[in-house]
Enzyme design. Structure first.
Site, short mmCIF file in Angstrom:
data_model
loop_
_atom_site.label_atom_id
_atom_site.label_comp_id
_atom_site.label_asym_id
_atom_site.label_seq_id
_atom_site.Cartn_x
_atom_site.Cartn_y
_atom_site.Cartn_z
CD GLU A 204 -3.08 0.83 2.16
OE1 GLU A 204 -2.78 0.24 3.20
OE2 GLU A 204 -4.01 1.63 2.07
CG ASP A 205 1.56 2.84 3.33
OD1 ASP A 205 0.53 3.09 2.69
OD2 ASP A 205 1.58 2.68 4.56
#
Ligand code: MN
Length: 736
Positions: free
Chosen positions: A90-91
């Site tokens: 996600e990051d």
């Protein structure tokens, strides 16, 4: 922890916590290889390099603390590695594919599941949908470790909520109370649930929190002493009786639980039976009952407060004995008595079930699944299965899919539902006019099946209409109903139009000027047919219920087309069609064109059924035709048809029904000649015959004229008897 005077750089902090992590795993799972945990930590460190939390700490501390929580739950190294990597996709720039290459299928799969759930913005949903969201989360994951990582993730985020903005705090805390704490409860994880609730409480309802804290503080003043005294006395009594127990604990009821009880039962904390509780953990089930006896002997139990959850476990599998007694001080104490095993299950839930099990991952997974299956099995035998297990059932045997609108509303559909079902759930008009769909941003055909977690966007086009074919595609009763309803209404419009045209045609034939016909006459005729409106009369003609000619005769009395008796009329209704010369009788009408449906080409003698088509007359299908199944949805279009009883005596060639046969046979010389001979012996005309060969096999396509179904059956049997023929099949559809 740093010793006094020593400064701890952030990197030293993560290094220290990582050593803690390894230590916990080593203790809890001495047989596990730590290599994957070390690699996952290193990879996570590189990927989150330079990222900071709002608090200013290195981001890495978050996945690390999550992994430690998972290690405390005694989860396996696969789950811990996935925990370390849970925010990577996600990051950071990392992809699931990269994780798969580096850490294997399981870790990648789990991280993918966590990412999928993280992408969902729960907070944008209505409160009433919380239950759906929880179910959806369970439906979306096929590996329970995904949920456990999500819970650990949330727990750490809640523990470190302080530096965030007020707005974010409230949003995250609310979501925790609505989604995650109940989820932990479902999974029987009492400890996680309790901590999540008490962490979220002050953010979600600061006023309620303060008032509960104040009231409980008053209770604590002498309550704490009384509680400690009780622990001591129970210890003595057990010793006297010679019962050895694991330990005696005491606790004050958690603040959020007290608050909920305040709201639910409208009582103050000092009126509650269970604010102060004692817990006796025993070595055996028998000891549980023995301890209960000793306690009831020492203090007076409160009537109606004795509960045996050992004999009758709660739906989330909780087991314990409960009683409430009145202490010397006059305080009420709830006493919970259970074995260590029951206690672990109450505190840790599902996680407690595989923590001590070792062995290859696949075997562990199998154990876990078989446990879950066992639970579901058990549920079926329970009188009141409760919600926990029904949720589990969705997890294991999904009968529903949980999807989203682009705005985040959860749409629940039956399994195998398509984008058309979705469109009709959003709005009937969206369903009627849908022309395409996007799933997770990608264009898909309308009949694409949906999966839990799909974000579905429907494209509509004004003026677009539902298709009859959709009835064979949709899975939800709502969509089916709406489509049928639309088709009925619009079919009716067509029928009215056809009915009007048929009357006009008939009128021209008899040189009656329709413009001279008065409305009153039409209405009177309608009444004679038992319908109230001219529309209905016209629709009836269009559907083939009434004949245009007999209606006209009633509208224009005294005209020379008097119908006479119904029987006589029916006799006149026999109608031949096409050049094929066969006769099909349509009961009650002589106005509609009758034709054999091309999908099944029924031949004389077969069982048939007629349908009024949209403006094309009556289609006659074989009763076994697969299309008939779909047409059954509109019984009012069905019309009785039959082959005329007498062989029609027509000048010229006898009636002929072309039929296509496919013969599978050995590829040997003379086989076509032999097959042709059978056909000509039956006096059937061959329109074409064509053979394809290969691999010592031959396929022969034959189109021949038959008289009726008996004739055809004789021919098929004859061909089957030819040496080298393996199979003969009739191809229903003549034209492709
Ligand atoms: Mn996270």
């Amino acid at each position: 922890m740093a010793s006094p005077g020593e400064t701890v750089a952030p990197n030293d902090q993560t290094a220290k916590r990582f050593r803690d992590l390894l230590q916990i795993v080593r203790e809890n799972r001495p047989n596990d290889d730590l290599e994957i945990v070390e690699r996952a930590f290193e990879y996570s460190r590189q990927n989150h390099e330079g990222q900071l939390r709002v608090s200013g700490e290195p981001y890495l501390i978050h996945p690390l603390e999550v992994a430690i929580l998972l290690a405390d739950m005694k989860l396996d190294t696969t789950a811990i590695a996935a925990g370390l990597l849970h925010d990577s996709v996600e990051d950071t720039a990392v992809t699931t594919e990269l994780l798969r290459q580096k850490f294997g299928e399981q870790v990648a799969h789990i991280v993918e599941g966590v990412t999928k759930i993280s992408k969902i913005d729960f907070a944008s949903r209505e409160e009433a949908q919380a239950e759906n969201v929880r179910k959806m989360m369970l439906a979306m994951v096929d590996d329970i470790r995904v949920v456990l990582i999500k819970l650990a993730d949330r727990l750490h985020n809640m523990r470190t909520l302080e530096p965030l903005s007020k707005e974010r705090q409230v949003k995250i805390a609310k979501e925790t109370l609505e989604i995650y704490a109940p989820l932990a409860h479902r999974l029987g994880m009492g400890k996680v649930r309790g901590e999540l609730e008490d962490l979220a409480f002050p953010y979600v309802d600061p006023v309620g929190y303060q008032s509960v804290v104040k009231q409980v503080d008053i209770l604590r003043q002498d309550g704490e002493t009384a509680l400690a005294h009780m622990v001591e006395v129970i210890g003595h009594k057990l010793k006297e009786a010679g019962i050895n127990v694991v330990r005696v604990d005491s606790r004050f009821k958690r603040l959020y639980s007290i608050y909920q009880k305040v709201l639910r039962q409208k009582i103050t904390p000092d009126q509650m039976y269970d604010v102060m509780a004692l817990r006796v953990i025993t070595y055996s089930v028998n000891d549980c009952y023995a301890v209960l006896g000793i306690i009831h002997n020492a203090w007076r139990p409160v009537p109606g407060r004795i509960k045996d959850f050992i004999a009758m476990p709660r739906p989330n599998l909780y087991q314990s004995l409960h009683t409430t007694v009145i202490g010397e001080s006059g305080h009420l104490f709830e006493v919970q008595i259970r074995t260590e095993e029951m206690h672990k299950l109450a505190e840790e839930g599902i996680a407690a079930h595989w923590k001590y099990k070792d062995g290859p991952i696949s075997a562990r997974d199998e154990q876990r699944l078989s446990w879950l299956r066992q639970v579901v099995e058990w549920q079926r035998e329970m009188a009141d299965p409760g919600e926990f297990l029904s949720t589990l059932k969705i997890d294991l045997y999904p009968e529903e899919v949980y999807t989203f609108t682009p705005k985040g509303k959860v749409v629940i559909l039956p399994r195998d539902a398509t984008t058309i079902d979705f469109a009709y759930t959003v709005h009937t008009e969206v369903g009627h006019t849908c022309v395409g769909a996007k799933i997770n941003g990608r264009m898909v055909p309308l009949r694409t099946k949906l999966h839990s977690g799909d974000i579905v966007e429907i494209m509509t086009q004004a003026g677009h209409n539902p298709s009859r074919d959709w009835l064979g595609v949709v899975k939800s009763s709502r969509a089916r109903q709406k489509i049928k309803h639309w088709l009925n209404i619009h079919q009716r419009e067509r029928a009215i139009e056809i009915g009007r045209k048929l009357i006009e045609k008939e009128a021209r034939k008899y040189r009656i000027a329709l413009k001279d016909v008065k409305d009153a006459d039409l209405l009177r005729a309608a009444a004679e047919y038992g319908v109230a409106r001219v529309d209905d009369l016209q629709a009836g003609i269009g559907y083939g219920k009434y004949s245009a000619r007999s209606v006209l005769a009633k509208v224009v009395p005294g005209s020379n087309l008097a119908p006479g008796g119904e029987e006589q009329q029916n006799a006149a209704l026999k109608r031949t069609f096409g050049a094929e010369g066969g006769a099909i009788t349509v009961r009650g009408t002589d106005d509609l064109l009758v034709y054999r449906a091309r999908c099944c080409n029924p031949i004389r003698g077969e069982e048939i059924v007629g349908y009024v088509t949209r403006g094309k007359g009556v289609a006659v299908h074989s009763k076994t035709c697969s299309n008939v199944q779909n047409l059954m949805y509109e019984p009012e279009r069905k019309i009785a048809v039959e082959w005329s009883s007498k062989e029609p005596k027509l000048v010229g060639a006898p009636p002929a029904y072309p039929v296509k046969l496919v013969v599978a046979s050995d590829d040997r010389p003379g086989i076509i000649t032999a097959v042709s001979a059978v056909i000509s012996n039956e006096e059937a005309n061959i329109r074409s015959i064509e053979a394809k060969t290969g691999n010592a096999r031959a396929t022969i396509d034959i189109v021949l004229d038959t008289r009726d179904v008996n004739h055809l059956n004789r021919i098929i049997t004859g061909i089957r008897r030819v040496g080298g023929v393996h199979n003969v099949e009739r191809v229903l559809k003549m034209v492709t």
